[in-house]
Design an enzyme around this catalytic site. Structure first.
Site, mmCIF file in Angstrom:
data_model
loop_
_atom_site.group_PDB
_atom_site.id
_atom_site.type_symbol
_atom_site.label_atom_id
_atom_site.label_comp_id
_atom_site.label_asym_id
_atom_site.label_seq_id
_atom_site.Cartn_x
_atom_site.Cartn_y
_atom_site.Cartn_z
ATOM 1 N N ASP A 8 -5.736 -3.721 -2.882
ATOM 2 C CA ASP A 8 -4.725 -3.485 -1.853
ATOM 3 C C ASP A 8 -4.150 -4.785 -1.279
ATOM 4 O O ASP A 8 -4.882 -5.676 -0.854
ATOM 5 C CB ASP A 8 -5.349 -2.667 -0.716
ATOM 6 C CG ASP A 8 -4.320 -2.045 0.193
ATOM 7 O OD1 ASP A 8 -3.609 -2.796 0.871
ATOM 8 O OD2 ASP A 8 -4.226 -0.803 0.218
ATOM 9 N N SER A 21 0.824 -1.191 0.000
ATOM 10 C CA SER A 21 0.000 0.000 0.000
ATOM 11 C C SER A 21 0.869 1.255 0.000
ATOM 12 O O SER A 21 1.759 1.392 -0.826
ATOM 13 C CB SER A 21 -0.967 -0.031 1.186
ATOM 14 O OG SER A 21 -2.034 0.863 0.984
#
Length: 741
Positions: free
Chosen positions: A203, A59
């Site tokens: 993600d 991320s």
């Protein structure tokens, strides 16, 4: 200290076994805004002189980690973070400066925009594409555009994303670095999923938010891990749907983090409980905490370096250098995803030409120009190196639907409550055109329709046809006291032609037909009723360099118009104390032709991250106007809502009317939180200073002030204000929600 001694003994054992300096890995966790704290750890590592060989991240940790792996220093990454416009990057909005000046006028007016897809209006996805984020990442990673194997970066790099189809965590170690890190940070329900190497990713924090084991598998003997994730929220802190979604999404991540933490040789846990994943407005405070944590572990890092140097000798070269690539020569191109627009249109809007050298900033600027047409939802690009060391550029465009339904709300102390509905369509009547109809349904009915047609190679020439109609109730004043209520009916038909220059400027000419009528609702001592028609041929100059449509941080907006009013056809009656005035010569009115000018100039300048200073200059002057009231300028109000208005902090709309007025305002805005503002304004105005005009009063000076609390949310800006005028000596409330039609 005990753990460090064990580590040193372990290092010594490694030296006996391998007789080579141990390799160091760095792992940066995901955590949204809290990941900014990683920069403090990078600064501590650089200051300690430790050479990092491997970098892994998830991320936001993948973005910061990829920058570090590419050769950026901690100091340069800090500068990048400080310069970020987080509000723009983490939205679907385009930079206002990327839009053509005609598009800027309608941008950000509506709370909801519904695209017409497959014979119906589709609900918004609620997730962010963030074109500006794609472009910024492309600029930052431009120096390594030709490195498709991430192990060939100055520091070897891997990041983690999650395959939407299987739920599997996937390690990304090759391909386009921009797409890789964008895949790793695609938080479900926040960012769109990313198509990458034939798969769709979101993600990586869903399955592995702290990828320490990947650094180990790359060959790291020692791993430094920086973890900003706070783990799962306790039940009492789960208070909204967004938090529920994130809690569910990161169930697996929390379980995995426990195992990954144990693999770190130096584990750094940040104290960021006062922040959340979306606290980008608190980036300075988060970075400060990262620096504090970096300072606390700095002695441990220097002892590690000293121990390694004592065993293996000082490393001769610990410097990692960012590749120097200022520009590339592009000799081939490919454009994907075009259906409603043509290749010629795309190339003209981007102003792209083959066989030329381009910097990353030039490529981004060209894409922003095309994106600013509102024909495209996303435009990204990749570069492929050719055998002769030139490049092929591949544009991947995703077009917007041609038609949108838009909804907004506006409440104003003057106009009352209204729901604004809009239909905007492109290329409906002709190619390269925009047409829309807007209606304000509420206490005051307003309607506006427009057709805008673009011409020329770069579509910088335009012709606009516009009609507008409204019914508006407003008070009249004598000595700042209400003395009557009128209903104004107004109709406008306008045709104009403009030349748009570099998206910032527009020069134009036009003619408008105006018809307006007045009818008293509550009678006053002196009143009038009836209607008037006129023609106004004008020239205009417009400029708009504002950074934002709402609460801009910098830039200017200028609107200048000079016109000639002629062919007036009045049908008006005047009354004094309810009795008609039969001898109009006693009033001295003459509906003659006259010259009309109007100026509005506003400028915003950031004093600091929190404070913005603004100036507003307004002027309206009629020369040799021999009738009063009907074509006058109306002074008052904090929001521009109707014809011939000059806004003025301290007075209600129309408190004063005059055939000539000049006003100067200074403002100071303080950003308390991400969307919460305090605004202070002070202004002065001088009116009735042109002696050739017919007027009921002499020239006079006005001074006034306002203090507002503003909140910018999904329905638009909400401002609650108190204002005061020295001449009226009245303290007045004022409320505005949303952007008026």
């Amino acid at each position: 200290m005990k753990r460090l001694l064990i580590l040193i003994v372990f290092i010594h054992s490694l030296s006996i076994l391998y007789a080579q300096r141990p390799r160091i890995g760095l792992t940066l966790s995901g955590g949204g805004a809290k990941g900014i704290a990683h920069i403090g750890i990078l600064k501590a590592i650089d200051s300690a002189g430790l050479k990092v060989d491997y970098v892994t991240g998830t991320s936001i940790g993948s973005i910061i980690g990829a920058l570090y792996a590419s050769g950026y220093t901690a100091d340069s990454i800090q500068k990048i973070a400080n310069a970020m416009d987080w509000d723009l990057l983490l939205s679907n909005a385009a930079s206002l400066r990327s839009l053509s000046i005609e598009e800027k006028e309608e941008y950000s007016k509506y709370a909801v925009e519904l695209p017409w897809v497959n014979n119906g209006f589709r609900l918004p996805s609620g997730v962010l594409e963030s074109e500006e984020l794609w472009l910024r990442l492309s600029e930052y990673f431009f120096p390594v555009y030709n490195i498709k194997d991430f192990s060939k970066f100055p520091r070897q790099f891997k990041c983690v994303a999650t395959d939407v189809a299987s739920g599997e965590g996937v390690v990304l170690d090759s391909g386009e670095i921009v797409s890789a890190v964008r895949s790793s940070m695609a938080i479900p329900s926040v960012f769109t999923a990313v198509d990458y190497n034939g798969r769709k990713f979101v993600d990586g924090g869903i399955v592995r938010n702290f990828p320490v084991r990947d650094a180990k598998e790359m060959g790291a003997d020692i791993v430094i891990g920086s973890n900003v994730a706070g783990g799962l929220l306790p039940k009492e802190k789960i208070t909204n749907v967004f938090q529920v979604l994130l809690q569910v999404a990161f169930f697996r991540e929390d379980e995995d983090a426990v195992r990954e933490n144990k693999l770190c040789d130096i584990y750094i846990k940040h104290n960021l409980d006062d922040f959340n994943m979306g606290s980008f407005s608190s980036s300075d405070a988060i970075m400060k905490e990262g620096f504090s944590k970096g300072d606390s572990i700095y002695p441990k890092l220097t002892r590690l370096r000293d121990s390694l140097d004592a065993i293996y000798g000082a490393e001769k070269n610990t410097t990692v250098v960012l590749p120097q690539v200022d520009s590339v020569k592009i000799t081939a191109y490919e454009i994907k995803g075009l259906h409603n627009t043509t290749e010629s249109f795309f190339l003209h809007r981007t102003q792209f030409e083959n066989n030329k050298w381009y910097t990353a900033q030039q490529l981004s600027a060209g894409i922003r120009k095309a994106f600013g047409t509102r024909y495209y939802n996303k435009i990204i690009y990749s570069l492929e190196q050719q055998p002769d060391s030139s490049c092929k550029i591949i544009f991947d465009a995703e077009e917007n639907p041609l038609t949108f339904a838009k909804l907004g709300i506006n409440y104003n102390s003057f106009t009352g409550i209204g729901v604004i509905a809009n239909i905007t369509t492109r290329d409906f009547f002709t190619s390269y055109s925009r047409s829309y109809v807007s209606v304000n349904l509420g206490e005051n009915l307003r309607m506006k329709a427009e057709h805008l047609q673009f011409f020329g190679k770069f579509k910088s020439l335009s012709v606009k046809a516009q009609v507008q109609a409204e019914r508006l109730a407003f008070n009249t004043y004598t000595d700042f006291a209400k003395d009557g209520l009128y209903r104004q009916d107004y109709f406008l038909a306008n045709v104009s032609s403009s030349w748009n220059i570099a998206r910032k400027y527009a020069m134009g000419i036009g003619t408008r037909f105006e018809a307006f009528g007045y009818k008293p609702q509550i009678t006053s001592k002196f009143e009038f009723r009836g209607r008037n028609n006129l023609l106004n041929s004008y020239i205009e100059l417009r400029l708009n360099t504002l950074s934002n449509a709402v609460y801009p941080k910098r830039g200017s907006r200028i609107d200048i118009e000079a016109g000639y009013v002629y062919s007036q056809r009045p049908d008006v009656e005047f009354f004094l104390q309810g009795n008609p005035i039969t001898n109009l010569d006693s009033l001295g009115f003459n509906f003659n032709n006259f010259i009309r000018t109007k100026l509005s100039y506003e400028h915003y300048y950031p004093i600091s991250k929190k404070y913005t200073f603004s100036t507003l200059i307004q002027a309206g002057i009629n020369f040799n106007q021999q009738e009063s009231i009907l074509n006058n300028y109306f002074i008052g109000g904090l929001t521009n809502t109707f014809r011939n208005q000059i806004t003025f902090a301290g007075l209600n709309e129309g408190s004063v009317n005059s055939s000539s007025v000049a006003a100067l305002q200074f403002g100071l805005r303080y950003q308390m939180y991400n969307s919460l503002f305090v605004l202070a304004k002070a202004n002065g105005a001088y009116y009735n200073f042109v002696g050739s005009n017919k007027s009921f009063s002499n020239s006079t000076l006005l001074t006034g002030y306002s203090l507002s609390l503003g909140y910018n949310f999904v329905l638009g800006p909400l401002e609650i204000s108190a204002m005061y005028c020295d001449q009226s000596r009245k303290l007045l409330p004022y409320i505005n929600l949303g952007i008026p039609l």
